[in-house]
Write an enzyme that holds these catalytic residues in place. Sequence first.
Site, PDB file in Angstrom:
ATOM      1  N   GLY A 120     -49.345 -84.190 -69.633  1.00 31.06           N
ATOM      2  CA  GLY A 120     -49.084 -83.708 -70.989  1.00 31.06           C
ATOM      3  C   GLY A 120     -50.186 -84.075 -71.976  1.00 31.06           C
ATOM      4  O   GLY A 120     -50.339 -83.399 -72.999  1.00 31.06           O
ATOM      5  N   ALA A 140     -46.479 -86.805 -70.221  1.00 29.82           N
ATOM      6  CA  ALA A 140     -45.054 -86.829 -70.580  1.00 29.82           C
ATOM      7  C   ALA A 140     -44.530 -88.217 -70.242  1.00 29.82           C
ATOM      8  O   ALA A 140     -45.130 -88.939 -69.443  1.00 29.82           O
ATOM      9  CB  ALA A 140     -44.314 -85.770 -69.769  1.00 29.82           C
ATOM     10  N   GLU A 165     -49.386 -84.003 -62.005  1.00 34.62           N
ATOM     11  CA  GLU A 165     -47.938 -83.787 -61.824  1.00 34.62           C
ATOM     12  C   GLU A 165     -47.527 -83.691 -60.360  1.00 34.62           C
ATOM     13  O   GLU A 165     -46.448 -84.153 -59.987  1.00 34.62           O
ATOM     14  CB  GLU A 165     -47.491 -82.514 -62.567  1.00 34.62           C
ATOM     15  CG  GLU A 165     -47.469 -82.637 -64.079  1.00 34.62           C
ATOM     16  CD  GLU A 165     -48.825 -82.367 -64.729  1.00 34.62           C
ATOM     17  OE1 GLU A 165     -49.827 -82.193 -64.011  1.00 34.62           O
ATOM     18  OE2 GLU A 165     -48.873 -82.334 -65.978  1.00 34.62           O
ATOM     19  N   GLU A 203     -52.740 -81.470 -71.560  1.00 29.22           N
ATOM     20  CA  GLU A 203     -52.157 -80.235 -72.103  1.00 29.22           C
ATOM     21  C   GLU A 203     -52.162 -80.228 -73.626  1.00 29.22           C
ATOM     22  O   GLU A 203     -52.413 -79.198 -74.257  1.00 29.22           O
ATOM     23  CB  GLU A 203     -50.737 -80.062 -71.542  1.00 29.22           C
ATOM     24  CG  GLU A 203     -50.761 -79.777 -70.048  1.00 29.22           C
ATOM     25  CD  GLU A 203     -49.414 -79.940 -69.362  1.00 29.22           C
ATOM     26  OE1 GLU A 203     -48.750 -80.989 -69.558  1.00 29.22           O
ATOM     27  OE2 GLU A 203     -49.011 -79.030 -68.630  1.00 29.22           O
TER      28      GLU A 203
HETATM   29  N1  CAA Z   1     -44.904 -92.319 -69.176  1.00 24.91           N
HETATM   30  C1  CAA Z   1     -44.278 -93.490 -69.471  1.00 24.91           C
HETATM   31  N2  CAA Z   1     -44.901 -94.690 -69.427  1.00 24.91           N
HETATM   32  C2  CAA Z   1     -46.193 -94.695 -69.066  1.00 24.91           C
HETATM   33  C3  CAA Z   1     -46.901 -93.529 -68.756  1.00 24.91           C
HETATM   34  C4  CAA Z   1     -46.209 -92.298 -68.817  1.00 24.91           C
HETATM   35  N3  CAA Z   1     -46.798 -91.106 -68.583  1.00 24.91           N
HETATM   36  N4  CAA Z   1     -48.171 -93.840 -68.427  1.00 24.91           N
HETATM   37  C5  CAA Z   1     -48.234 -95.202 -68.531  1.00 24.91           C
HETATM   38  N5  CAA Z   1     -47.065 -95.698 -68.926  1.00 24.91           N
HETATM   39  C6  CAA Z   1     -46.703 -97.110 -69.150  1.00 24.91           C
HETATM   40  C7  CAA Z   1     -46.594 -97.871 -67.831  1.00 24.91           C
HETATM   41  O1  CAA Z   1     -45.319 -97.685 -67.255  1.00 24.91           O
HETATM   42  C8  CAA Z   1     -46.846 -99.289 -68.307  1.00 24.91           C
HETATM   43  O2  CAA Z   1     -45.668 -99.771 -68.903  1.00 24.91           O
HETATM   44  P1  CAA Z   1     -45.104-101.252 -68.532  1.00 24.91           P
HETATM   45  O3  CAA Z   1     -46.168-102.173 -68.989  1.00 24.91           O
HETATM   46  O4  CAA Z   1     -43.818-101.352 -69.326  1.00 24.91           O
HETATM   47  O5  CAA Z   1     -44.918-101.268 -67.057  1.00 24.91           O
HETATM   48  C9  CAA Z   1     -47.864 -99.116 -69.412  1.00 24.91           C
HETATM   49  O6  CAA Z   1     -47.769 -97.753 -69.832  1.00 24.91           O
HETATM   50  C10 CAA Z   1     -49.283 -99.372 -68.948  1.00 24.91           C
HETATM   51  O7  CAA Z   1     -49.518 -98.533 -67.842  1.00 24.91           O
HETATM   52  P2  CAA Z   1     -50.105 -99.116 -66.455  1.00 24.91           P
HETATM   53  O8  CAA Z   1     -49.699-100.531 -66.247  1.00 24.91           O
HETATM   54  O9  CAA Z   1     -49.752 -98.143 -65.373  1.00 24.91           O
HETATM   55  O10 CAA Z   1     -51.663 -99.063 -66.776  1.00 24.91           O
HETATM   56  P3  CAA Z   1     -52.856 -98.894 -65.725  1.00 24.91           P
HETATM   57  O11 CAA Z   1     -54.105 -99.174 -66.477  1.00 24.91           O
HETATM   58  O12 CAA Z   1     -52.585 -99.678 -64.501  1.00 24.91           O
HETATM   59  O13 CAA Z   1     -52.828 -97.339 -65.312  1.00 24.91           O
HETATM   60  C11 CAA Z   1     -52.645 -94.978 -65.736  1.00 24.91           C
HETATM   61  C12 CAA Z   1     -53.069 -96.360 -66.276  1.00 24.91           C
HETATM   62  C13 CAA Z   1     -53.565 -94.595 -64.562  1.00 24.91           C
HETATM   63  C14 CAA Z   1     -52.790 -93.981 -66.863  1.00 24.91           C
HETATM   64  C15 CAA Z   1     -51.203 -95.062 -65.234  1.00 24.91           C
HETATM   65  O14 CAA Z   1     -50.406 -95.653 -66.264  1.00 24.91           O
HETATM   66  C16 CAA Z   1     -50.607 -93.739 -64.896  1.00 24.91           C
HETATM   67  O15 CAA Z   1     -50.895 -93.210 -63.834  1.00 24.91           O
HETATM   68  N6  CAA Z   1     -49.749 -93.173 -65.774  1.00 24.91           N
HETATM   69  C17 CAA Z   1     -49.065 -91.934 -65.523  1.00 24.91           C
HETATM   70  C18 CAA Z   1     -50.006 -90.761 -65.677  1.00 24.91           C
HETATM   71  C19 CAA Z   1     -49.297 -89.483 -65.301  1.00 24.91           C
HETATM   72  O16 CAA Z   1     -48.898 -89.296 -64.163  1.00 24.91           O
HETATM   73  N7  CAA Z   1     -49.154 -88.580 -66.263  1.00 24.91           N
HETATM   74  C20 CAA Z   1     -48.496 -87.323 -66.068  1.00 24.91           C
HETATM   75  C21 CAA Z   1     -47.051 -87.451 -66.419  1.00 24.91           C
HETATM   76  S1  CAA Z   1     -46.132 -86.013 -65.936  1.00 24.91           S
HETATM   77  C22 CAA Z   1     -46.465 -84.884 -67.133  1.00 24.91           C
HETATM   78  O17 CAA Z   1     -47.201 -85.102 -68.070  1.00 24.91           O
HETATM   79  C23 CAA Z   1     -45.751 -83.579 -66.919  1.00 24.91           C
HETATM   80  C24 CAA Z   1     -46.098 -82.521 -67.868  1.00 24.91           C
HETATM   81  O18 CAA Z   1     -47.030 -81.764 -67.675  1.00 24.91           O
HETATM   82  C25 CAA Z   1     -45.273 -82.330 -69.034  1.00 24.91           C
END
Ligand code: CAA
Length: 281
Positions: free
Chosen positions: A131, A86, A154, A134
Site C-alpha cells: 500500500g 496496508a 502481497e 500504491e
Molecule cells: N502492517 C503492520 N505493522 C507493520 C507493517 C505493516 N505493513 N510493517 C511493519 N510493521 C510493524 C512490525 O510489525 C513491527 O512492529 P512490532 O515492533 O510491534 O513487532 C514494526 O512495524 C517494525 O517492523 P519490523 O520489526 O518488521 O522492521 P524490520 O526493519 O525488521 O523490517 C520491513 C521492515 C521489511 C518493512 C518489514 O516490517 C515488513 O516486511 N513489513 C511488511 C511489508 C509488507 O508486506 N507490506 C505489504 C502489506 S500488504 C498490502 O499493502 C496490501 C495492499 O496492497 C493493500
Amino acid sequence: MSDDVLDAATDYETILVTRYGPALVVTVNRPRALNALAQQVVAELLDLTGRLAEALPSADAPAAGEWVCRGVIVTGTGEKAFVAGADIREMSGMTPEQAEAYARDMHRVTLNLEALPVPVIAAVNGFALGGGCELAMACDFIYASENAAFGQPEVSLGLVPGFGGSVRLQQRVGVGIARELIMTGRRITAAEAHRIGLVNQVFADHAALLDAARDTVDTIAAQAPTAVANAKATMNAVAHRSVADGLDVEAAAFRAAFTTEDSRIGRDAFLSKESASFSGR
Ligand code: CAA
C-alpha cells in the site's frame, strides 16, 4: 486560506499536515508500525483530501474556491519508512467484506489525490511496500531518498495488491516489469526504481528529499494555477485514450485555457517583457 484545512487537521491522530510556503506537507505518522496504513490513516487521508478538494478551485469551476496550496507533498515520519503497506495486524482480523471496504476507501483516497487541481509529489523515505508503493503511485510523481525501497510483496502474504497496484504499476513501469514485480514480490532499491522510471529523482536523505520537493512546489507556484490544474486534468483524462481521442481532449483544454484570466496575464507579461503575476482565475 488553507487555515480551515489546517484547523481540521489538528484533530488527526495518524497524519500530520503542515504548510511550507505554497506546499502542504502530509506526513503519515505511525512510526512504530512503519507508517502502515491502518484504517484510521485511510479515514484521515479521506477526510483531508475531501476537504482539500472542497477548498481548492476545480478545473471545471476555476472561479470557485481558493488556491489554498499550490502543491501537496506526501511523506512518512522518520528515516526508515515512507509507508510499509496496508496494516497487516488489522488485516489479520478482517472478513473478505471488510477487506474490500478497506480497499475501496483507500481507492477513494488515491482517486481524490489524482483529482486534486494541484500537483501531488510523493517524497519516499525508506520502505514503500504494498500500500505504500500504491500511495506513492497515486501521486503525480515520485522523488525518493537513497535508502528508499519499493515493492508489491502481497503475494508473500497470500494476497494481491489492493490499493491500486495492479492498475497503476503497469501504467508507471510497463506491463512486463510490473508483472515481474507483483508476481515475485521482489523489493527494489531507489536506484532501480529510478532506472525503471518509477522514481523521477533520488536524493541523499530525507531532509534533502523534502527540500527538493518543496523547491519543486515553489517552481510550480510561479506558474499559472489554472494552467497547472488544466494540464493535470488533461493528462489524467487522456491517459487511457487513443491518440486521436486524446488530442480531442487536449484541444478542448487548450481552448479552455484561453478563457482564463491567467492566460491573458501570461501572454501580456511575455509581450511586455515583464514577469507574470497570475490571479489564479
Ligand atoms: N502492517 C503492520 N505493522 C507493520 C507493517 C505493516 N505493513 N510493517 C511493519 N510493521 C510493524 C512490525 O510489525 C513491527 O512492529 P512490532 O515492533 O510491534 O513487532 C514494526 O512495524 C517494525 O517492523 P519490523 O520489526 O518488521 O522492521 P524490520 O526493519 O525488521 O523490517 C520491513 C521492515 C521489511 C518493512 C518489514 O516490517 C515488513 O516486511 N513489513 C511488511 C511489508 C509488507 O508486506 N507490506 C505489504 C502489506 S500488504 C498490502 O499493502 C496490501 C495492499 O496492497 C493493500
